[in-house]
Motif scaffolding. Structure first.
Motif, PDB file in Angstrom:
ATOM      1  N   ALA A  45       2.034   6.588  -6.855  1.00 39.30           N
ATOM      2  CA  ALA A  45       0.993   7.500  -7.340  1.00 39.30           C
ATOM      3  C   ALA A  45       1.374   8.957  -7.067  1.00 39.30           C
ATOM      4  O   ALA A  45       1.276   9.813  -7.966  1.00 39.30           O
ATOM      5  CB  ALA A  45      -0.335   7.172  -6.664  1.00 39.30           C
ATOM      6  N   VAL A  46       1.831   9.244  -5.837  1.00 42.06           N
ATOM      7  CA  VAL A  46       2.139  10.637  -5.483  1.00 42.06           C
ATOM      8  C   VAL A  46       3.316  11.153  -6.312  1.00 42.06           C
ATOM      9  O   VAL A  46       3.266  12.259  -6.874  1.00 42.06           O
ATOM     10  CB  VAL A  46       2.434  10.753  -3.965  1.00 42.06           C
ATOM     11  N   THR A  47       4.384  10.336  -6.433  1.00 48.14           N
ATOM     12  CA  THR A  47       5.539  10.807  -7.203  1.00 48.14           C
ATOM     13  C   THR A  47       5.182  10.922  -8.684  1.00 48.14           C
ATOM     14  O   THR A  47       5.655  11.828  -9.372  1.00 48.14           O
ATOM     15  CB  THR A  47       6.751   9.871  -7.014  1.00 48.14           C
ATOM     16  N   GLY A  48       4.315  10.040  -9.150  1.00 47.03           N
ATOM     17  CA  GLY A  48       3.850  10.156 -10.542  1.00 47.03           C
ATOM     18  C   GLY A  48       3.109  11.464 -10.756  1.00 47.03           C
ATOM     19  O   GLY A  48       3.296  12.138 -11.781  1.00 47.03           O
ATOM     20  N   LEU A  49       2.296  11.837  -9.781  1.00 44.58           N
ATOM     21  CA  LEU A  49       1.582  13.117  -9.886  1.00 44.58           C
ATOM     22  C   LEU A  49       2.561  14.291  -9.867  1.00 44.58           C
ATOM     23  O   LEU A  49       2.380  15.277 -10.588  1.00 44.58           O
ATOM     24  CB  LEU A  49       0.583  13.256  -8.736  1.00 44.58           C
ATOM     25  N   ILE A  50       3.605  14.171  -9.023  1.00 52.07           N
ATOM     26  CA  ILE A  50       4.620  15.241  -8.968  1.00 52.07           C
ATOM     27  C   ILE A  50       5.286  15.397 -10.340  1.00 52.07           C
ATOM     28  O   ILE A  50       5.467  16.511 -10.841  1.00 52.07           O
ATOM     29  CB  ILE A  50       5.667  14.946  -7.865  1.00 52.07           C
TER      30      ILE A  50
ATOM     31  N   PHE B 158       0.844  -1.205   0.000  1.00 57.29           N
ATOM     32  CA  PHE B 158       0.000   0.000   0.000  1.00 57.29           C
ATOM     33  C   PHE B 158       0.878   1.253   0.000  1.00 57.29           C
ATOM     34  O   PHE B 158       0.651   2.188  -0.781  1.00 57.29           O
ATOM     35  CB  PHE B 158      -0.917  -0.013   1.227  1.00 57.29           C
ATOM     36  N   VAL B 159       1.904   1.265   0.862  1.00 55.94           N
ATOM     37  CA  VAL B 159       2.802   2.428   0.926  1.00 55.94           C
ATOM     38  C   VAL B 159       3.508   2.603  -0.415  1.00 55.94           C
ATOM     39  O   VAL B 159       3.587   3.709  -0.967  1.00 55.94           O
ATOM     40  CB  VAL B 159       3.825   2.264   2.078  1.00 55.94           C
ATOM     41  N   CYS B 160       4.012   1.487  -0.975  1.00 61.23           N
ATOM     42  CA  CYS B 160       4.731   1.567  -2.256  1.00 61.23           C
ATOM     43  C   CYS B 160       3.841   2.137  -3.353  1.00 61.23           C
ATOM     44  O   CYS B 160       4.261   2.995  -4.128  1.00 61.23           O
ATOM     45  CB  CYS B 160       5.223   0.184  -2.677  1.00 61.23           C
ATOM     46  N   LYS B 161       2.606   1.645  -3.409  1.00 64.39           N
ATOM     47  CA  LYS B 161       1.727   2.113  -4.482  1.00 64.39           C
ATOM     48  C   LYS B 161       1.339   3.567  -4.270  1.00 64.39           C
ATOM     49  O   LYS B 161       1.175   4.328  -5.236  1.00 64.39           O
ATOM     50  CB  LYS B 161       0.490   1.210  -4.571  1.00 64.39           C
TER      51      LYS B 161
END
Ligand code: HEM
Length: 150
Positions: free
Chosen positions: A24-29, A17-20
Motif C-alpha cells: 500500500a505505501v509503495t503504491g501510494l509513493i 500484514f507487513v507485506c500488504k
C-alpha cells in the motif's frame, strides 16, 4: 492440518500484514510520483524557459545541503527501493495465497489448509473473496496428502 502443526510452523520474517502495508505505501509513493511528475511536465505548456528552469531546479534543489542532482538521486533511490519492495511483497503474497489454496505446497512455512474438491476451479476474481467458510475445515487432500511434495 492440526492447529498444533500450524502453531509450530515457522513464522515468516515479513508477515502478510507487513507485506500488504509495504504494497500500500509503495503504491501510494508511485501514485504520488506520477502526479508530481505530471505537474512538472505540464510546465512544458508554459514555454521552454519555464520547462528549462524546472529541470535546472530539479538538479540544484536544496544545494548546498544536497549535492548537485542530490534531490534527483534521492527520488531515484526511493523509487527503486519502492519497486523492489512492491515486487518482492507481491511475489510473497502471491506465493502464500497459492499455498493457502493448496495449489502448491511451498516451503513448508505456509502449510496448505484449504482444499477444494479435486478438479474444482475458481476464477482469479473470486479467489480472495468468495472463499466459503466451510472450506477452512475441509480435509487436506492435495498433493501433500497424496504423498507428493509438489
Ligand atoms: C507523457 C508522459 C511523460 C512525459 C512527457 C515524461 C517526461 C519526462 C522528462 C522530461 C523527464 C526528465 C526530467 C528531468 O530530469 O529534467 C522524465 C524523467 C522521469 N520519468 Fe517521465 N514522463 C512521462 C511519464 C512518466 C511515467 C508514466 C513514469 C512512471 C510511472 C515516468 C517516470 C520517470 C522517471 C522515473 C524519471 C526520472 C529518470 C531519472 O532521471 O532517473 N515518466 N520524464
Amino acid at each position: 492440518m492440526s492447529s498444533t502443526a500450524r502453531t509450530n510452523a515457522r513464522r515468516p520474517l515479513l508477515s502478510n500484514f507487513v507485506c500488504k502495508t509495504v504494497m500500500a505505501v509503495t503504491g501510494l509513493i508511485f501514485s504520488a510520483f506520477v502526479l508530481v511528475h505530471m505537474f512538472g511536465n505540464l510546465k512544458v505548456f508554459l514555454g521552454a524557459g519555464h520547462f528549462n528552469d524546472y529541470a535546472q531546479w530539479l538538479r540544484e534543489a536544496f544545494e548546498p545541503v544536497l549535492p548537485y542532482e542530490g534531490l534527483l538521486w534521492v527520488l531515484r533511490l526511493a523509487l527503486l527501493a519502492s519497486l523492489a519492495g512492491h515486487v518482492t511483497c507481491a511475489a510473497l503474497l502471491w506465493r502464500r495465497a497459492r499455498c493457502e489454496r493448496g495449489l502448491r505446497s511451498g516451503d513448508g512455512r505456509h502449510e496448505p489448509r484449504l482444499r477444494k474438491s479435486h478438479g474444482e476451479l475458481s476464477t482469479p476474481a473470486g479467489r480472495p473473496f468468495l472463499r466459503p467458510r466451510h472450506d477452512r475445515a475441509w480435509p487436506a487432500r492435495g498433493p501433500r496428502a497424496l504423498g507428493r511434495s509438489h
